[in-house]
Design a protein around this motif. Structure first.
Motif, mmCIF file in Angstrom:
data_model
loop_
_atom_site.group_PDB
_atom_site.id
_atom_site.type_symbol
_atom_site.label_atom_id
_atom_site.label_comp_id
_atom_site.label_asym_id
_atom_site.label_seq_id
_atom_site.Cartn_x
_atom_site.Cartn_y
_atom_site.Cartn_z
ATOM 1 N N LEU A 100 0.769 -1.387 -0.057
ATOM 2 C CA LEU A 100 0.112 -0.045 -0.089
ATOM 3 C C LEU A 100 0.940 1.255 0.059
ATOM 4 C CD1 LEU A 100 -2.784 -1.168 2.483
ATOM 5 C CD2 LEU A 100 -2.971 -1.097 -0.015
ATOM 6 N N LEU A 101 0.261 2.231 -0.684
ATOM 7 C CA LEU A 101 1.234 3.469 -0.868
ATOM 8 C C LEU A 101 0.199 4.768 -0.361
ATOM 9 C CD1 LEU A 101 1.639 3.370 -4.514
ATOM 10 C CD2 LEU A 101 3.339 3.216 -2.769
ATOM 11 N N THR A 102 0.987 5.494 0.476
ATOM 12 C CA THR A 102 0.182 6.469 1.372
ATOM 13 C C THR A 102 0.705 7.785 1.062
ATOM 14 O OG1 THR A 102 1.821 6.136 3.362
ATOM 15 C CG2 THR A 102 -0.224 4.788 3.391
ATOM 16 N N THR A 103 0.137 9.032 1.380
ATOM 17 C CA THR A 103 0.486 10.319 1.289
ATOM 18 C C THR A 103 1.444 10.690 2.569
ATOM 19 O OG1 THR A 103 -1.483 11.132 2.213
ATOM 20 C CG2 THR A 103 -1.411 10.718 -0.181
ATOM 21 N N THR A 104 1.981 11.741 2.596
ATOM 22 C CA THR A 104 2.557 12.139 3.736
ATOM 23 C C THR A 104 1.858 12.454 4.831
ATOM 24 O OG1 THR A 104 2.389 14.432 2.988
ATOM 25 C CG2 THR A 104 4.511 13.132 2.338
ATOM 26 N N GLN A 105 0.304 12.287 4.569
ATOM 27 C CA GLN A 105 -0.532 12.508 5.722
ATOM 28 C C GLN A 105 -0.930 11.252 6.340
ATOM 29 O OE1 GLN A 105 -1.070 14.390 2.686
ATOM 30 N NE2 GLN A 105 -0.194 16.217 3.384
ATOM 31 N N GLY A 106 -0.588 10.189 5.533
ATOM 32 C CA GLY A 106 -0.966 8.816 5.967
ATOM 33 C C GLY A 106 -2.249 8.108 5.270
ATOM 34 N N GLU A 107 -2.610 8.944 4.198
ATOM 35 C CA GLU A 107 -3.960 8.478 3.438
ATOM 36 C C GLU A 107 -3.494 7.467 2.460
ATOM 37 O OE1 GLU A 107 -7.148 10.347 0.473
ATOM 38 O OE2 GLU A 107 -5.731 11.714 1.370
ATOM 39 N N ILE A 108 -3.942 6.175 2.369
ATOM 40 C CA ILE A 108 -3.868 5.198 1.282
ATOM 41 C C ILE A 108 -4.402 5.682 0.064
ATOM 42 C CG2 ILE A 108 -4.002 2.684 0.678
ATOM 43 C CD1 ILE A 108 -4.421 2.167 3.930
ATOM 44 N N VAL A 109 -3.350 5.681 -0.934
ATOM 45 C CA VAL A 109 -3.890 6.317 -2.330
ATOM 46 C C VAL A 109 -3.736 5.052 -3.281
ATOM 47 C CG1 VAL A 109 -3.469 8.497 -1.801
ATOM 48 C CG2 VAL A 109 -1.562 6.944 -2.746
ATOM 49 N N GLY A 110 -3.428 3.775 -2.937
ATOM 50 C CA GLY A 110 -3.128 2.814 -3.984
ATOM 51 C C GLY A 110 -2.001 1.746 -3.549
ATOM 52 N N SER A 111 -1.935 0.947 -4.556
ATOM 53 C CA SER A 111 -0.937 -0.169 -4.184
ATOM 54 C C SER A 111 0.077 -0.166 -5.146
ATOM 55 C CB SER A 111 -1.577 -1.537 -4.483
ATOM 56 O OG SER A 111 -0.495 -2.501 -4.553
ATOM 57 N N ALA A 112 1.420 -0.329 -4.894
ATOM 58 C CA ALA A 112 2.398 -0.366 -5.766
ATOM 59 C C ALA A 112 2.348 -1.454 -6.890
ATOM 60 C CB ALA A 112 3.821 -0.386 -5.132
ATOM 61 N N LEU A 113 1.524 -2.391 -6.587
ATOM 62 C CA LEU A 113 1.130 -3.541 -7.486
ATOM 63 C C LEU A 113 0.214 -3.431 -8.652
ATOM 64 C CD1 LEU A 113 1.401 -6.149 -4.657
ATOM 65 C CD2 LEU A 113 3.364 -5.331 -6.118
ATOM 66 N N ILE A 114 -0.631 -2.244 -8.308
ATOM 67 C CA ILE A 114 -1.846 -2.283 -9.250
ATOM 68 C C ILE A 114 -1.592 -0.898 -10.010
ATOM 69 C CG2 ILE A 114 -4.198 -2.247 -9.435
ATOM 70 C CD1 ILE A 114 -4.363 -4.201 -7.412
ATOM 71 N N GLY A 115 -1.742 -0.649 -11.298
ATOM 72 C CA GLY A 115 -1.999 0.367 -11.937
ATOM 73 C C GLY A 115 -3.095 1.305 -11.615
ATOM 74 N N GLN A 116 -3.141 2.564 -11.896
ATOM 75 C CA GLN A 116 -4.225 3.385 -11.759
ATOM 76 C C GLN A 116 -4.187 4.330 -13.084
ATOM 77 O OE1 GLN A 116 -4.134 5.898 -8.061
ATOM 78 N NE2 GLN A 116 -3.516 4.106 -6.843
ATOM 79 N N THR A 117 -5.421 4.655 -13.216
ATOM 80 C CA THR A 117 -5.518 5.422 -14.403
ATOM 81 C C THR A 117 -5.383 6.848 -14.206
ATOM 82 O OG1 THR A 117 -7.568 4.169 -15.243
ATOM 83 C CG2 THR A 117 -7.401 6.265 -16.398
ATOM 84 N N PHE A 118 -4.191 7.551 -15.032
ATOM 85 C CA PHE A 118 -3.982 9.023 -14.828
ATOM 86 C C PHE A 118 -4.292 9.686 -16.268
ATOM 87 C CE2 PHE A 118 -1.233 6.519 -11.893
ATOM 88 C CZ PHE A 118 -1.422 7.255 -10.613
ATOM 89 N N THR A 119 -5.036 10.606 -16.270
ATOM 90 C CA THR A 119 -5.239 11.342 -17.637
ATOM 91 C C THR A 119 -4.863 12.935 -17.532
ATOM 92 O OG1 THR A 119 -7.538 11.428 -16.953
ATOM 93 C CG2 THR A 119 -7.102 9.810 -18.180
ATOM 94 N N SER A 120 -4.713 13.474 -16.301
ATOM 95 C CA SER A 120 -4.308 14.777 -16.358
ATOM 96 C C SER A 120 -3.263 14.889 -16.530
ATOM 97 C CB SER A 120 -4.556 15.152 -14.689
ATOM 98 O OG SER A 120 -3.851 16.334 -14.408
ATOM 99 N N ALA A 121 -2.679 16.132 -17.293
ATOM 100 C CA ALA A 121 -1.331 16.502 -17.795
ATOM 101 C C ALA A 121 -0.378 16.650 -16.516
ATOM 102 C CB ALA A 121 -1.448 17.680 -18.439
#
Length: 193
Positions: free
Chosen positions: A43-64
């Motif tokens: 699991l990946l977390t922000t500096t505030q400790g919020e879980i934002v995803g997994s390093a094993l699974i991709g996510q859709t990024f469409t923003s520039a």
């Protein structure tokens, strides 16, 4: 007859203990002791400790502002038509299929309009549909776009891409790749600081 029934019950209980309790418990303990991060989903977390995803699974990024990942036939479990989390699979479209050719053409046009030179891994989905990795060339093709959108120095992003480039497994297997999920989290952290 009773003796054979007793042997059958003992065999069943013994195999149940071995296969349903001892074997899984052994690997649970080994996973938690030796590979705790991977065993718990990386699991990946922000500096505030919020879980934002997994390093094993991709996510859709469409923003520039983000490095794009590979297209996914399962849409990484996002949107109304997406598969449930953890579902893996490809589109199973043949290379000559008109639907595949149309999707690739649309993706190439979208990338070119965003100022990104299309590379194979930005056009074609992975077999699992969940792969978070792109080639270093695909990441390099996006540096200028992300730098402009974020107002960051391109050299800083080049260094960040280099830091997030993973080599071949055991130095022999596969090709180097850049994990877009971890890279984009690092870009967010860099922009916040």
């Amino acid at each position: 007859m009773f003796k054979e029934l007793l042997i059958g019950i003992r065999s069943t209980v013994t195999l149940w203990l071995l296969a349903a309790i001892i074997y899984p418990a052994f690997f649970l303990i080994v996973g938690q002791v030796i590979f705790p991060n991977q065993a718990n989903g990386s699991l990946l977390t922000t500096t505030q400790g919020e879980i934002v995803g997994s390093a094993l699974i991709g996510q859709t990024f469409t923003s520039a502002e983000y490095f794009r990942s590979r297209p996914s036939a399962v849409a990484y479990s996002e949107g109304e038509e997406a598969q449930p989390t953890g579902t893996s699979g490809a589109s199973n479209l043949a290379p000559s299929n008109p639907d595949l050719m149309t999707r690739i053409g649309e993706t190439a046009t979208e990338l070119e309009q965003a100022g990104i030179t299309p590379t194979a891994d930005l056009l074609y989905a992975s077999g699992s549909g969940l792969d978070p990795h792109i080639s270093p060339a695909a990441a390099a093709a996006q540096i200028a776009t992300v730098a402009d959108a974020r107002g960051l120095d391109a050299a800083t992003l080049e260094q960040l891409v280099a830091e997030h480039t993973e080599g071949r497994f055991l130095g022999l297997f596969g090709e180097p790749g850049v994990n877009t999920t971890t890279l984009n989290l690092a870009v967010d952290n860099l922009a916040a600081s």
